[in-house]
Design an enzyme around this catalytic site. Structure first.
Site, PDB file in Angstrom:
ATOM      1  N   CYS A 243      -7.229  -8.861   4.467  1.00 49.81           N
ATOM      2  CA  CYS A 243      -8.576  -9.425   4.574  1.00 49.81           C
ATOM      3  C   CYS A 243      -8.930 -10.283   3.363  1.00 49.81           C
ATOM      4  CB  CYS A 243      -9.633  -8.362   4.793  1.00 49.81           C
ATOM      5  SG  CYS A 243     -11.169  -9.159   5.356  1.00 49.81           S
TER       6      CYS A 243
ATOM      7  N   CYS B  30     -11.800 -13.370  10.370  1.00 54.02           N
ATOM      8  CA  CYS B  30     -12.374 -12.788   9.154  1.00 54.02           C
ATOM      9  C   CYS B  30     -13.890 -12.937   9.220  1.00 54.02           C
ATOM     10  CB  CYS B  30     -11.798 -13.516   7.935  1.00 54.02           C
ATOM     11  SG  CYS B  30     -12.257 -12.689   6.415  1.00 54.02           S
TER      12      CYS B  30
HETATM   13  P1  FAD Z   1      -2.839   0.003   7.907  1.00 54.92           P
HETATM   14  O1  FAD Z   1      -3.958   0.068   8.880  1.00 54.92           O
HETATM   15  O2  FAD Z   1      -3.187  -0.049   6.459  1.00 54.92           O
HETATM   16  O3  FAD Z   1      -1.902   1.246   8.206  1.00 54.92           O
HETATM   17  C1  FAD Z   1      -0.688   1.491   7.536  1.00 54.92           C
HETATM   18  C2  FAD Z   1      -0.330   2.962   7.731  1.00 54.92           C
HETATM   19  O4  FAD Z   1       1.014   3.163   7.313  1.00 54.92           O
HETATM   20  C3  FAD Z   1      -1.194   3.895   6.896  1.00 54.92           C
HETATM   21  O5  FAD Z   1      -1.767   4.878   7.721  1.00 54.92           O
HETATM   22  C4  FAD Z   1      -0.231   4.485   5.872  1.00 54.92           C
HETATM   23  O6  FAD Z   1      -0.535   5.836   5.543  1.00 54.92           O
HETATM   24  C5  FAD Z   1       1.093   4.388   6.622  1.00 54.92           C
HETATM   25  N1  FAD Z   1       2.266   4.357   5.730  1.00 54.92           N
HETATM   26  C6  FAD Z   1       2.420   3.684   4.567  1.00 54.92           C
HETATM   27  N2  FAD Z   1       3.628   3.913   4.039  1.00 54.92           N
HETATM   28  C7  FAD Z   1       4.270   4.753   4.898  1.00 54.92           C
HETATM   29  C8  FAD Z   1       5.551   5.366   4.902  1.00 54.92           C
HETATM   30  N3  FAD Z   1       6.423   5.170   3.923  1.00 54.92           N
HETATM   31  N4  FAD Z   1       5.861   6.176   5.947  1.00 54.92           N
HETATM   32  C9  FAD Z   1       4.997   6.380   6.966  1.00 54.92           C
HETATM   33  N5  FAD Z   1       3.767   5.831   7.004  1.00 54.92           N
HETATM   34  C10 FAD Z   1       3.407   5.029   5.980  1.00 54.92           C
HETATM   35  N6  FAD Z   1      -9.577  -6.610   8.968  1.00 54.92           N
HETATM   36  C11 FAD Z   1     -10.343  -7.254   9.899  1.00 54.92           C
HETATM   37  O7  FAD Z   1      -9.855  -7.568  10.980  1.00 54.92           O
HETATM   38  N7  FAD Z   1     -11.650  -7.573   9.675  1.00 54.92           N
HETATM   39  C12 FAD Z   1     -12.253  -7.239   8.519  1.00 54.92           C
HETATM   40  O8  FAD Z   1     -13.444  -7.515   8.330  1.00 54.92           O
HETATM   41  C13 FAD Z   1     -11.493  -6.548   7.511  1.00 54.92           C
HETATM   42  N8  FAD Z   1     -12.053  -6.203   6.334  1.00 54.92           N
HETATM   43  C14 FAD Z   1     -11.340  -5.452   5.435  1.00 54.92           C
HETATM   44  C15 FAD Z   1     -11.967  -5.046   4.263  1.00 54.92           C
HETATM   45  C16 FAD Z   1     -11.295  -4.241   3.360  1.00 54.92           C
HETATM   46  C17 FAD Z   1     -12.000  -3.812   2.091  1.00 54.92           C
HETATM   47  C18 FAD Z   1      -9.971  -3.804   3.638  1.00 54.92           C
HETATM   48  C19 FAD Z   1      -9.255  -2.870   2.695  1.00 54.92           C
HETATM   49  C20 FAD Z   1      -9.330  -4.233   4.792  1.00 54.92           C
HETATM   50  C21 FAD Z   1      -9.995  -5.075   5.693  1.00 54.92           C
HETATM   51  N9  FAD Z   1      -9.381  -5.539   6.861  1.00 54.92           N
HETATM   52  C22 FAD Z   1     -10.129  -6.241   7.789  1.00 54.92           C
HETATM   53  C23 FAD Z   1      -7.909  -5.465   6.998  1.00 54.92           C
HETATM   54  C24 FAD Z   1      -7.406  -4.382   7.946  1.00 54.92           C
HETATM   55  O9  FAD Z   1      -7.926  -3.119   7.609  1.00 54.92           O
HETATM   56  C25 FAD Z   1      -5.871  -4.362   7.871  1.00 54.92           C
HETATM   57  O10 FAD Z   1      -5.376  -5.670   8.014  1.00 54.92           O
HETATM   58  C26 FAD Z   1      -5.287  -3.480   8.965  1.00 54.92           C
HETATM   59  O11 FAD Z   1      -5.697  -2.154   8.776  1.00 54.92           O
HETATM   60  C27 FAD Z   1      -3.761  -3.600   8.962  1.00 54.92           C
HETATM   61  O12 FAD Z   1      -3.191  -2.674   9.836  1.00 54.92           O
HETATM   62  P2  FAD Z   1      -1.729  -2.081   9.537  1.00 54.92           P
HETATM   63  O13 FAD Z   1      -1.424  -1.175  10.655  1.00 54.92           O
HETATM   64  O14 FAD Z   1      -0.798  -3.181   9.215  1.00 54.92           O
HETATM   65  O15 FAD Z   1      -1.917  -1.251   8.177  1.00 54.92           O
END
Ligand code: FAD
Ligand code: UQ1
Length: 446
Positions: A195, A374
Site C-alpha cells: 500500500c 489505493c
Molecule cells: P498478507 O496478507 O500480509 O499475508 C501473508 C501471510 O503469510 C501472513 O498471515 C503471514 O503470517 C504468513 N507468513 C509469512 N511468512 C510465512 C512463512 N514463512 N510460513 C507460513 N506463513 C507465513 N491494501 C488495499 O487494498 N487497500 C488499502 O487501503 C490498504 N491499506 C494498507 C494499509 C496498511 C497500513 C497496510 C500495512 C497494508 C495496507 N494494504 C492495503 C495492503 C494489504 O494489506 C496487503 O497488500 C495484503 O494484505 C497482501 O496480501 P498477502 O496475502 O500478499 O500478504
C-alpha cells in the site's frame, strides 16, 4: 473479553515475529492428517486465504493445506484508520481458525525451506509437507532493523510510531494527540512496500487532527520520501499535489530514513541524489516511520525467487517461470504492480482459473492486467479512489471522476470494504470490481 485480549496479544506477538524470522514460533499441526496434499498454500493472509477458499470448494476436504503460523488474521487496510483513532486494532483482527476455510487443513507452523525440485516445503517444527501444486502467499517482511535506532525508538519513544505493525499502530493516535508543535515527519523507504499510499494517508489525517486541535500553526507537516514523485499515476499525483499545496505540507523527495536518535529526537535522512552520499538531520516531535520491506528471508533464500528477491512468476498468468506447478499471489510475488489487497483480489480470479487449467491439463487462458487500487484518504471523510493497471493508467470502477476527494469513496473504504473483505473476499468470492466497472462503463471503453 478475555478471548479478545488474548487475540490482541497474540496478534501483536505474531506481527513482532514475522519481521524477524529467526524468532519463528514452533507449533504442532493440530489439523494435519497427512504429509502430502494436492495443493499447499504457504501463508494464510489475504491471498492465501482467498486461494484456499476457492480451491477447497473445488477439490473438497483433505486436499488443501494452508501453512500459516499466526493464530490471528489481520485486515491491514484499516490500520491507517486505527492510526488516526477512527477504528480500533480489534476491529481489524479475527481468529485465523474462523477465517481459513473449514475444509482445509491448517498447518499452524512456519515454512522454513522450499524445495520446488522435490515438491515439498519444510516447516519450523521439522515437518515435510509434500504437494502436487504450491501457491506461495507469504506477504512481506517488515525490516525495521535495517534503519539504525528505529526499533529502539519504536520501543522507547512514545512519539515514534508505525501503522505497518500491529504493535506500533496503536502508538500513532496517542502520539498525534500529544503534538504541541515542531516537526511532524512521515517517511517512505527506499524499497517496494505494501500500500504505497499508506505513508501519506496517515499524514493527511494527522494534519487534520493538528488543525482541529489548534496546533497546526506551530507544527510543520513534512513528508520525507525516497521516491522522486508523490504517486506513480499522473492523474492521482496531480490531485495529491493540489491537496499538499492547499494544506501547506512540505514534501522532500529522495530523502531516505537511515537513522533515528530517540534520545535527541532526531531523524537522519540519506539524500539519494547526492553524489557525495550526504545526509540531512531533522528534529522531530512526531515520527511516523514506514519500514523497508522485502519478501520474507525464507522466500528470498529459496530457489523460487528472481534476482530482486521476489517469487518469480509470469506477470500475466501468475505461474512460476521455472516450476510450472508453482504459483504466487500478492505481496511476495514479482508481479510488477502496486502491492495491495485490491490487487490480490483481482489476482485471485486469474490464479484460480490458471492453476485449475494446469491441474486439468488445459490452457492458461486468464491474464492479469495489473489491476490495483489505493483509496487515498485525505481526511476523516475524504478519499481519492486510485485504481490503475500495469501501465499506470487509471482503471476506474465508478462513472465519476475518482481523482476528486469524495465523501462517498471514504465511506466505501471505511465501511463497505471491511465487510466485503470478511464476508466475501476471504471466502474466495471476490475477484475485484472488474465486472462492476464493465457494467458501469457500458459502451464507454474500459
Ligand atoms: P498478507 O496478507 O500480509 O499475508 C501473508 C501471510 O503469510 C501472513 O498471515 C503471514 O503470517 C504468513 N507468513 C509469512 N511468512 C510465512 C512463512 N514463512 N510460513 C507460513 N506463513 C507465513 N491494501 C488495499 O487494498 N487497500 C488499502 O487501503 C490498504 N491499506 C494498507 C494499509 C496498511 C497500513 C497496510 C500495512 C497494508 C495496507 N494494504 C492495503 C495492503 C494489504 O494489506 C496487503 O497488500 C495484503 O494484505 C497482501 O496480501 P498477502 O496475502 O500478499 O500478504
Ligand atoms: C478492493 O477490491 C479491495 O479488496 C477487498 C480493497 O481492499 C481493501 C480496496 O481497498 C479496494 C478499493 C478494492 C476495489 C473495490 C472497489 C469496489 C472499487
Amino acid at each position: 473479553m478475555a478471548f479478545r485480549r488474548n487475540m490482541l496479544k497474540s496478534a501483536v506477538r505474531c506481527f513482532s515475529q514475522t519481521d524477524t524470522l529467526s524468532m519463528v514460533r514452533h507449533f504442532s499441526c493440530t489439523n494435519h492428517k497427512g504429509v502430502s496434499y494436492k495443493l499447499v498454500v504457504v501463508g494464510g493472509g489475504s491471498g492465501g486465504c482467498a486461494t484456499a477458499a476457492k480451491f477447497c470448494r473445488e477439490l473438497g476436504k483433505g486436499q488443501v493445506a494452508v501453512i500459516e503460523p499466526s493464530e490471528t488474521h489481520a485486515y491491514q487496510p484499516i490500520w491507517t484508520l486505527v492510526g488516526a483513532g477512527l477504528k480500533t486494532l480489534e476491529q481489524s483482527l479475527r481468529p485465523m481458525s474462523k477465517v481459513l476455510p473449514s475444509e482445509c487443513d491448517w498447518i499452524k507452523d512456519s515454512a522454513v525451506k522450499f524445495d520446488p525440485k522435490n515438491n515439498y516445503v519444510e516447516t519450523a517444527s521439522g515437518k515435510k509437507i509434500e504437494y502436487e501444486y504450491l501457491v506461495v502467499a507469504t506477504g512481506l517482511q517488515l525490516n525495521y532493523d535495517k534503519v539504525k535506532g528505529l526499533t529502539e525508538a519504536l520501543r522507547s519513544d512514545p512519539q515514534v510510531c508505525s501503522n505497518y505493525h500491529a504493535q506500533y499502530v496503536t502508538k500513532t493516535f496517542p502520539a498525534l494527540e500529544a503534538v504541541e508543535g515542531g516537526n511532524a515527519i512521515f517517511t517512505f523507504p527506499n524499497t517496494p512496500i505494501k500500500c504505497a499510499g499508506a505513508p501519506q494517508k496517515i499524514m493527511y489525517l494527522a494534519e487534520e487532527i493538528f488543525r482541529n486541535r489548534g496546533k497546526r500553526d506551530k507544527t510543520n507537516v513534512i513528508f520525507n520520501t525516497s521516491l522522486p514523485v508523490i504517486f506513480g499515476v499522473k492523474k492521482y499525483a496531480e490531485s495529491l499535489q493540489h491537496v499538499i499545496k492547499e494544506r501547506n505540507i512540505k514534501v522532500n523527495y529522495r530523502h531516505n530514513l537511515v537513522e533515528v536518535k530517540p534520545d535527541k529526537r532526531e531523524a537522519v535522512f540519506q539524500l539519494l541524489d547526492s553524489e557525495k552520499g550526504e545526509t540531512k538531520t531533522f528534529e522531530y516531535s512526531f515520527l511516523h516511520a514506514t519500514p523497508p520491506m522485502s519478501a520474507p528471508d525464507v522466500v528470498r533464500s529459496s530457489p523460487l525467487v528472481n534476482a530482486d528477491g521476489w517469487v518469480d512468476v509470469n506477470k500475466q498468468t501468475l505461474q512460476h517461470n521455472k516450476f510450472p506447478n508453482v504459483f504466487s499471489i500478492g505481496d511476495c510475488s514479482s508481479l510488477p504492480t502496486s502491492k495491495t489487497a485490491a490487487a490480490v483480489a483481482a489476482q485471485s480470479g486469474v490464479l484460480k482459473n490458471n492453476l485449475t487449467a494446469v491441474m486439468k491439463g488445459g490452457d492458461l487462458s486468464r491474464s492479469y492486467d495489473g489491476y490495483t487500487s489505493c483509496p487515498l484518504i485525505t481526511g476523516k471523510d475524504k478519499c481519492i479512489l486510485a485504481e490503475f493497471d500495469y501501465d499506470a493508467q487509471p482503471l476506474e470502477t465508478f462513472p465519476v471522476d475518482q481523482g476528486k476527494e469524495r465523501w462517498s469513496m471514504y465511506q466505501m473504504k471505511a465501511q463497505v470494504m471491511p465487510e466485503l473483505y470478511w464476508n466475501v473476499m476471504t471466502k474466495g468470492l471476490w475477484q475485484g470490481p472488474a465486472i462492476f466497472r464493465k457494467l458501469m462503463h457500458l459502451g464507454m471503453g474500459r
